[in-house]
Design a protein around this motif. Structure first.
Motif, PDB file in Angstrom:
ATOM      1  N   TRP A 139       6.242   0.702  -8.984  1.00 22.38           N
ATOM      2  CA  TRP A 139       6.795   2.066  -9.767  1.00 22.38           C
ATOM      3  C   TRP A 139       7.194   2.872  -8.541  1.00 22.38           C
ATOM      4  O   TRP A 139       6.355   3.698  -7.813  1.00 22.38           O
ATOM      5  N   ARG A 140       8.552   3.464  -8.283  1.00 27.00           N
ATOM      6  CA  ARG A 140       9.069   4.281  -7.005  1.00 27.00           C
ATOM      7  C   ARG A 140       8.554   5.682  -7.400  1.00 27.00           C
ATOM      8  O   ARG A 140       8.063   6.500  -6.870  1.00 27.00           O
ATOM      9  N   HIS A 141       9.040   5.802  -8.998  1.00 30.12           N
ATOM     10  CA  HIS A 141       9.091   7.211  -9.015  1.00 30.12           C
ATOM     11  C   HIS A 141       8.285   7.376 -10.546  1.00 30.12           C
ATOM     12  O   HIS A 141       8.960   7.666 -11.587  1.00 30.12           O
ATOM     13  N   PRO A 142       6.938   7.272 -10.341  1.00 33.49           N
ATOM     14  CA  PRO A 142       6.236   6.975 -11.933  1.00 33.49           C
ATOM     15  C   PRO A 142       5.775   8.482 -12.413  1.00 33.49           C
ATOM     16  O   PRO A 142       6.151   9.034 -11.698  1.00 33.49           O
ATOM     17  N   ARG A 180       7.930  -2.710 -17.296  1.00 33.27           N
ATOM     18  CA  ARG A 180       8.822  -4.100 -16.918  1.00 33.27           C
ATOM     19  C   ARG A 180       7.695  -5.075 -17.283  1.00 33.27           C
ATOM     20  O   ARG A 180       6.662  -5.459 -16.673  1.00 33.27           O
ATOM     21  N   GLN A 211       9.385   2.245 -20.870  1.00 34.43           N
ATOM     22  CA  GLN A 211       9.822   1.693 -19.604  1.00 34.43           C
ATOM     23  C   GLN A 211       9.014   0.654 -18.780  1.00 34.43           C
ATOM     24  O   GLN A 211       9.597   0.130 -17.992  1.00 34.43           O
ATOM     25  N   TYR A 258       4.988  -2.387 -12.350  1.00 38.59           N
ATOM     26  CA  TYR A 258       6.292  -2.586 -11.449  1.00 38.59           C
ATOM     27  C   TYR A 258       7.628  -1.550 -11.763  1.00 38.59           C
ATOM     28  O   TYR A 258       7.306  -0.973 -12.941  1.00 38.59           O
ATOM     29  N   ASP A 259       8.034  -1.225 -10.906  1.00 38.71           N
ATOM     30  CA  ASP A 259       9.149  -0.326 -11.103  1.00 38.71           C
ATOM     31  C   ASP A 259      10.095  -0.639 -12.330  1.00 38.71           C
ATOM     32  O   ASP A 259      10.382  -1.841 -12.362  1.00 38.71           O
TER      33      ASP A 259
END
Length: 321
Positions: free
Chosen positions: A140-143, A282, A280, A123-124
């Motif tokens: 995750w948008r920008h992993p 979540r 980071q 997850y983001d």
């Protein structure tokens, strides 16, 4: 019900097979090796290369299953965080190529249920105040770059499973026999004992753990609830930051207290993925799975599960000694 288990000798598959047999299901266990140990009871093992499209498809069609469970992975026993794309390349193919083959064969065979193994820690990232992620939270948008190909494969697996009206069981950080957290020699346990797994930065990464037995009981529950579709988080009740669970697990192991390492130093030493992994991530909530599957984890907290695992290991180790 006749159930095909693809990945029957993996850490979850080995727990699923005996549960299915005990519940009265007929099991066809797909394995890379003929005669592999998949558990006790009436189990038929079929040796097949999961990336051989023709062979895998034929194995499923020949079995004429009512349900297909996709637990295929090929994750190394020890992952090099700087070589993550290499270490996960085969698993990514299993999550894409093999998923397509399994779904097509399941459809051809008339199977009414398709389950697949996913991840509950993709997850983001979000502020701690946002709480654990439910299934509607975005990935995750920008992993970190090393995680991009793995995340793309997970998205493909979920898209294909959803299109087939199947269900993805998003497991958390798996622990139990044969995992990286196995007290008999799992890579993470070895690292903690050697004081090589630090608390990075403020240790804010939140982990949601899943014991392999709880993952297996979720598979059993999902087969009994065919209306549950999409994706469900299969995790314990206690999402916990690394700054809490790492020192606590070290204490349970009678290992040294983990070092504390600044984020920049960790990034220079281990790379962007290892750093993100410990700063980071979540956590996830299992509320929806509990409701839709009437499932509850045997171990509501990682602390309960690790304590049980360590006691079992100590008892077996003493018997051998």
């Amino acid at each position: 019900m006749r159930v095909v288990i693809a990945g029957a000798t993996g850490v979850v598959g080995r727990q699923v097979v005996p549960l299915l047999v005990a519940a009265g299901h007929e099991v066809v266990a797909l394995s890379r090796r003929a005669g592999a140990d998949t558990g006790k009871g009436a189990v038929r093992t079929v040796a097949v290369d999961a990336l051989d499209q023709a062979a895998l498809g034929a194995a499923v069609r020949d079995a004429k299953p009512d349900a297909v469970v996709h637990l295929l992975t090929a994750i190394p026993a020890e992952i090099n965080p700087r070589r993550m794309e290499r270490d996960f390349a085969l698993t990514n193919r299993l999550r894409t190529e093999a998923t397509r083959t399994l779904i097509e064969a399941a459809y051809d065979a008339g199977a009414g249920r398709f389950l697949a193994q996913g991840l509950a820690y993709a997850y983001d990232p979000a502020p701690a105040s946002a709480g654990p992620a439910d299934e509607d939270a975005p990935f995750w948008r920008h992993p970190p770059k090393p995680f991009v190909t793995t995340l793309d494969a997970l998205r493909t697996l979920e898209r294909l499973t959803s299109a087939a009206d199947g269900l993805v069981l998003r497991f958390g950080h798996l622990y139990g026999p044969g995992t990286a957290y196995d007290p008999a020699g799992g890579s993470t346990i070895r690292a903690i004992r050697a004081r090589k797994m630090p608390v990075v930065g403020d240790g804010a990464a939140t982990f949601s753990f899943t014991h392999t037995h709880d993952a297996a009981t979720a598979v059993l529950a999902a087969l009994a609830h065919p209306d549950a579709k999409g994706a469900l988080n299969i995790v314990d009740d206690t999402p916990t930051p690394a700054r809490t669970w790492l020192p606590a697990l070290a204490t349970l192991l009678s290992a040294p207290t983990p070092q504390k390492v600044p984020t920049l130093a960790a990034r220079l030493a281990a790379g962007p993925w290892a750093t993100a992994f410990l700063t980071q991530l979540r956590g996830a909530t299992n509320t929806r799975a509990k409701s839709l599957l009437t499932w509850t984890p045997r171990y509501p907290s990682w602390r309960d599960g690790f304590t049980a695992e360590l006691k079992a290991y100590a008892a077996g180790h003493n018997e051998v000694a």
